[in-house]
Scaffold this active site. Structure first.
Site, PDB file in Angstrom:
ATOM      1  N   PHE A 131       0.850  -1.190   0.000  1.00  0.00           N
ATOM      2  CA  PHE A 131       0.000   0.000   0.000  1.00  0.00           C
ATOM      3  C   PHE A 131       0.884   1.237   0.000  1.00  0.00           C
ATOM      4  O   PHE A 131       1.707   1.422   0.894  1.00  0.00           O
ATOM      5  CB  PHE A 131      -0.930   0.038   1.220  1.00  0.00           C
ATOM      6  N   ASP A 216       9.390   2.780   1.461  1.00  0.00           N
ATOM      7  CA  ASP A 216       8.236   3.541   1.925  1.00  0.00           C
ATOM      8  C   ASP A 216       8.152   3.305   3.426  1.00  0.00           C
ATOM      9  O   ASP A 216       7.664   2.277   3.882  1.00  0.00           O
ATOM     10  CB  ASP A 216       6.982   3.039   1.189  1.00  0.00           C
ATOM     11  N   LYS A 245       2.919  10.035   8.358  1.00  0.00           N
ATOM     12  CA  LYS A 245       2.327   9.595   9.623  1.00  0.00           C
ATOM     13  C   LYS A 245       3.030  10.155  10.859  1.00  0.00           C
ATOM     14  O   LYS A 245       2.831  11.307  11.224  1.00  0.00           O
ATOM     15  CB  LYS A 245       2.283   8.074   9.651  1.00  0.00           C
TER      16      LYS A 245
END
Ligand code: PLP
Length: 393
Positions: A131, A216, A245
């Site tokens: 993702f 990532d 995040k």
């Protein structure tokens, strides 16, 4: 029927709870009900809800400078970029506003590098179940099955292979490939860590074929795994890394970091009105300085062990599956019990946890979570699990 929620675009199934306040590991709704939060804005609130450090820096910075335009340097932008460079293996930073935007930037940077240095190579190897975000291109890069039929035609150029399968990666490499991009732990897939052997072999393959390795670290970075960046735990340095995040501890900021040899953007290739915004970069700077402290990282290892052993105990007690993950990004397989049902019952009992799929629970508490909060979470979870084993005569 119109409700107070009708004006909010419906992009996910939400309960009707309206949260009004938070502090540390706790949230309160508009009815005054208290919740123990083990998702923390999806692994975002690094120091928990409303930490004094963030309130203070936001207040201070907001009285000094909120936005000077991305066309100029500002103090927090420069300070935060230098801090990230000092703590990492990278040489330059581009600040963005979301993880997807940072990943989109990483993909653009890799393609530009391919144009300049690798005879126009442009394809990127990514992984099944990965993702990377929800822009059109990051959805195309993701290996999420549900994205496959959406928003056609897709951005081309992503070759999907099985995670942790080095032979599949090697087979996929040809002259058109410029990079390999992965999450060191696939978070949304259910907390699936890359094996150390896989990561080591990926670095070797990338060197052998002179292609880029992109991590990532949007979910795994900023101490989530007990290392400031999870690549440190693998003893391997990527060429490009993305963060989001936890970097903002709850405020929207992301970053694209790259080694000097791949910093190939020319003026006009990359940008964005809010990039390097002083308000957000001031917060990110405070967060990085706090979590990079050895004592802070050591404490994550301690609380991680407590949570891990507690979940393993519950797994044994209720005949559930594996516990996996690193640091404070952990998952528990729920065997025959539907994980979404557990999440729903837990919420009723004032515990917020997440089910990335029907068989997995995910735990991503504040990195400041206390031993007693972990104990309380395990007790509520145990109560919830036991309710699935109450049979009537
Ligand atoms: N990459 C990973 C590994 C993520 O976990 C996420 C979000 O969950 C993203 C990218 C997208 O980040 P954002 O939602 O900030 O765009």
């Amino acid at each position: 029927m119109n409700t107070p929620f009708s004006a909010v675009m419906q992009i996910t199934k939400r309960s009707n709870i309206v949260y009004t306040q938070g502090k540390g590991s706790w949230l309160w709704d508009d009815k005054g009900k208290k919740y123990l939060d083990f998702i923390q804005g999806w692994a975002v609130n690094t120091l928990g809800h409303c930490p004094d450090e963030i309130s203070k820096v936001l207040l201070e910075q907001s009285t000094r400078l909120i936005n000077a335009s991305p066309a100029f340097y500002n103090e927090p932008m420069v300070k935060c970029a230098n801090t990230l460079v000092n703590y990492s293996v990278f040489d330059q930073v581009f600040f963005a506003n979301s993880g997807a935007e940072a990943n989109e930037g990483a993909i653009k940077l890799a393609r530009k590098w391919g144009q300049n240095k690798k005879s126009g190579a442009w394809k990127i190897i990514t992984f099944d179940k990965s993702f990377h975000g929800r822009t059109l291109t990051t959805m195309a890069a993701s290996g999420k099955a549900a994205f496959e039929s959406l928003f056609e035609p897709k951005t081309e150029g992503f070759i999907k292979v099985h995670f942790n399968d080095i032979d599949a990666v090697e087979k996929a490499i040809d002259d058109s490939v410029v990079a390999i991009m992965l999450e060191p732990i696939q978070g949304e897939a259910g907390v699936i860590p890359a094996t150390p052997q896989f990561i080591t072999a990926l670095r070797k393959l990338a060197d052998k074929h002179q292609i880029l390795l992109i991590f990532d670290e949007i979910q795994t970075g900023i101490a989530r795994t007990g290392h400031l960046f999870s690549y440190e735990g693998y003893h391997v340095a990527p060429d490009i890394m993305t963060l989001a995040k936890g970097l903002g501890g709850g405020v929207p900021i992301a970053a694209l970091l790259a080694k000097e040899h791949c910093c190939v953007f020319e003026y006009g290739d990359q940008g964005g009105t809010f990039n390097g915004n002083p308000l957000m970069t001031a917060v990110a700077h405070v967060i990085i300085e706090k979590v990079a402290k050895p004592s802070f990282l050591k404490n994550i290892k301690r609380t991680s062990r407590l949570l891990l052993t507690g979940l393993e105990k519950l797994s044994k007690q209720y005949d559930l599956g594996k516990v996996r993950g690193k640091g404070l990004l952990l998952a528990l397989d729920t065997a025959s019990i539907n994980a979404n049902k557990i999440v729903q019952k837990a919420l009723e009992q004032g515990l917020i946890i997440n089910a990335p799929n029907e068989n997995t629970l995910r735990f991503m508490p504040a990195l400041t979570v206390s031993a007693s909060e972990i104990k309380e979470m395990l007790q509520i979870l145990s109560n919830v699990l036991s309710s699935f084993f109450v049979f009537s005569e």
